[in-house]
Write a protein that holds these residues in place. Structure first.
Motif, PDB file in Angstrom:
ATOM      1  N   LYS A   1       0.833  -1.205   0.000  1.00 29.80           N
ATOM      2  CA  LYS A   1       0.000   0.000   0.000  1.00 29.80           C
ATOM      3  C   LYS A   1       0.866   1.253   0.000  1.00 29.80           C
ATOM      4  O   LYS A   1       1.765   1.398   0.832  1.00 29.80           O
ATOM      5  N   ILE A   2       0.566   2.138  -0.929  1.00 27.19           N
ATOM      6  CA  ILE A   2       1.163   3.474  -0.886  1.00 27.19           C
ATOM      7  C   ILE A   2       0.349   4.228   0.151  1.00 27.19           C
ATOM      8  O   ILE A   2      -0.844   4.457  -0.034  1.00 27.19           O
ATOM      9  N   ILE A   3       0.992   4.587   1.257  1.00 28.36           N
ATOM     10  CA  ILE A   3       0.234   5.258   2.318  1.00 28.36           C
ATOM     11  C   ILE A   3       0.361   6.772   2.246  1.00 28.36           C
ATOM     12  O   ILE A   3      -0.431   7.482   2.859  1.00 28.36           O
ATOM     13  N   GLU A   4       1.345   7.242   1.500  1.00 32.01           N
ATOM     14  CA  GLU A   4       1.507   8.692   1.355  1.00 32.01           C
ATOM     15  C   GLU A   4       2.405   8.967   0.160  1.00 32.01           C
ATOM     16  O   GLU A   4       3.309   8.191  -0.139  1.00 32.01           O
ATOM     17  N   ILE A   5       2.131  10.080  -0.506  1.00 29.60           N
ATOM     18  CA  ILE A   5       3.023  10.589  -1.551  1.00 29.60           C
ATOM     19  C   ILE A   5       3.386  12.005  -1.148  1.00 29.60           C
ATOM     20  O   ILE A   5       2.514  12.858  -0.995  1.00 29.60           O
ATOM     21  N   GLU A   6       4.670  12.217  -0.933  1.00 29.05           N
ATOM     22  CA  GLU A   6       5.172  13.498  -0.426  1.00 29.05           C
ATOM     23  C   GLU A   6       5.980  14.210  -1.517  1.00 29.05           C
ATOM     24  O   GLU A   6       6.602  13.567  -2.362  1.00 29.05           O
ATOM     25  N   ASP A   7       6.008  15.524  -1.455  1.00 24.25           N
ATOM     26  CA  ASP A   7       6.914  16.280  -2.318  1.00 24.25           C
ATOM     27  C   ASP A   7       8.339  15.952  -1.906  1.00 24.25           C
ATOM     28  O   ASP A   7       8.624  15.725  -0.722  1.00 24.25           O
ATOM     29  N   PHE A   8       9.229  15.910  -2.880  1.00 29.76           N
ATOM     30  CA  PHE A   8      10.637  15.672  -2.574  1.00 29.76           C
ATOM     31  C   PHE A   8      11.478  16.572  -3.463  1.00 29.76           C
ATOM     32  O   PHE A   8      11.290  16.625  -4.672  1.00 29.76           O
ATOM     33  N   GLU A   9      12.393  17.271  -2.835  1.00 34.85           N
ATOM     34  CA  GLU A   9      13.290  18.166  -3.554  1.00 34.85           C
ATOM     35  C   GLU A   9      14.717  17.823  -3.170  1.00 34.85           C
ATOM     36  O   GLU A   9      15.057  17.781  -1.987  1.00 34.85           O
ATOM     37  N   PHE A  10      15.538  17.549  -4.172  1.00 39.09           N
ATOM     38  CA  PHE A  10      16.942  17.278  -3.917  1.00 39.09           C
ATOM     39  C   PHE A  10      17.650  18.571  -3.530  1.00 39.09           C
ATOM     40  O   PHE A  10      17.425  19.601  -4.156  1.00 39.09           O
ATOM     41  N   ASP A  11      18.469  18.532  -2.516  1.00 38.82           N
ATOM     42  CA  ASP A  11      19.323  19.651  -2.172  1.00 38.82           C
ATOM     43  C   ASP A  11      20.478  19.598  -3.166  1.00 38.82           C
ATOM     44  O   ASP A  11      21.228  18.615  -3.211  1.00 38.82           O
ATOM     45  N   LEU A  12      20.610  20.609  -3.986  1.00 40.13           N
ATOM     46  CA  LEU A  12      21.587  20.577  -5.068  1.00 40.13           C
ATOM     47  C   LEU A  12      23.036  20.569  -4.585  1.00 40.13           C
ATOM     48  O   LEU A  12      23.944  20.323  -5.370  1.00 40.13           O
ATOM     49  N   ARG A  13      23.248  20.785  -3.289  1.00 46.05           N
ATOM     50  CA  ARG A  13      24.610  20.676  -2.772  1.00 46.05           C
ATOM     51  C   ARG A  13      25.075  19.223  -2.771  1.00 46.05           C
ATOM     52  O   ARG A  13      26.267  18.952  -2.672  1.00 46.05           O
ATOM     53  N   ILE A  14      24.143  18.284  -2.897  1.00 47.17           N
ATOM     54  CA  ILE A  14      24.489  16.860  -2.909  1.00 47.17           C
ATOM     55  C   ILE A  14      25.408  16.537  -4.053  1.00 47.17           C
ATOM     56  O   ILE A  14      26.315  15.725  -3.938  1.00 47.17           O
ATOM     57  N   LYS A  15      25.167  17.176  -5.194  1.00 45.80           N
ATOM     58  CA  LYS A  15      25.922  16.840  -6.394  1.00 45.80           C
ATOM     59  C   LYS A  15      26.287  18.122  -7.122  1.00 45.80           C
ATOM     60  O   LYS A  15      25.420  18.792  -7.665  1.00 45.80           O
ATOM     61  N   ALA A  16      27.542  18.435  -7.134  1.00 39.66           N
ATOM     62  CA  ALA A  16      27.997  19.639  -7.834  1.00 39.66           C
ATOM     63  C   ALA A  16      28.000  19.382  -9.334  1.00 39.66           C
ATOM     64  O   ALA A  16      28.139  18.263  -9.794  1.00 39.66           O
ATOM     65  N   SER A  17      27.867  20.455 -10.112  1.00 35.04           N
ATOM     66  CA  SER A  17      27.866  20.325 -11.575  1.00 35.04           C
ATOM     67  C   SER A  17      29.199  19.873 -12.086  1.00 35.04           C
ATOM     68  O   SER A  17      30.221  20.136 -11.568  1.00 35.04           O
TER      69      SER A  17
END
Length: 150
Positions: free
Chosen positions: A134-150
């Protein structure tokens, strides 16, 4: 048990998987990948996306696996030492494809290729027990761009 899947909004409510080849499945084998935590799901995505793609709007699906559901487990001791190397993906794919073919359980626990002692949970969408997930929730998710530099 709760597990987590990060994907674009279009696919957030879909646990079938894409059918595209990945570490645990060959092309044409449908399998849904989830992780034991939001953090692990995030890192599993980051290793596959470039920094521009991380700017896309994502969702995290929180999925409940019933406690009574049997889970097949693949452990590090079942795998060769260098199993995480890309050239060894075929071995992992063979194990995952065989699990799908054997049709014994709906859920497969596998070690994370990027975080030692953490686990991912794969779903077989063809298995009769798939309807119990069961999918009990769908949440917004935003990657923090500091995780991966260009």
């Amino acid at each position: 048990m709760l597990v987590y899947r990060i994907t674009t909004e279009k696919w957030a409510g879909n646990l079938r998987g894409s059918g595209y080849a990945a570490i645990w499945n060959s092309n044409g084998i449908f399998m849904c990948y989830t992780a034991s935590s939001r953090a692990l799901a995030c890192l599993e995505m980051v290793v596959h996306l470039n920094s521009d793609r991380l700017k896309t709007a994502f969702k995290v699906a929180v999925v409940e696996i019933p406690e009574e559901m049997e889970i097949t487990k693949i452990t590090n001791s079942d795998l060769p030492k260098e199993w995480t190397d890309h050239e060894n993906y075929q071995l992992c794919q063979e194990l995952g494809d065989k699990w799908i073919e054997d049709f014994n359980t709906c859920v497969l626990q596998v070690p994370s290729a990027i975080i030692k002692n953490e686990f991912n949970y794969l779903f077989n969408p063809q298995h009769p027990d798939f309807a119990k997930l069961k999918i009990i929730e769908i949440e917004d998710f935003e990657f923090d761009l500091r995780i991966k530099a260009s």
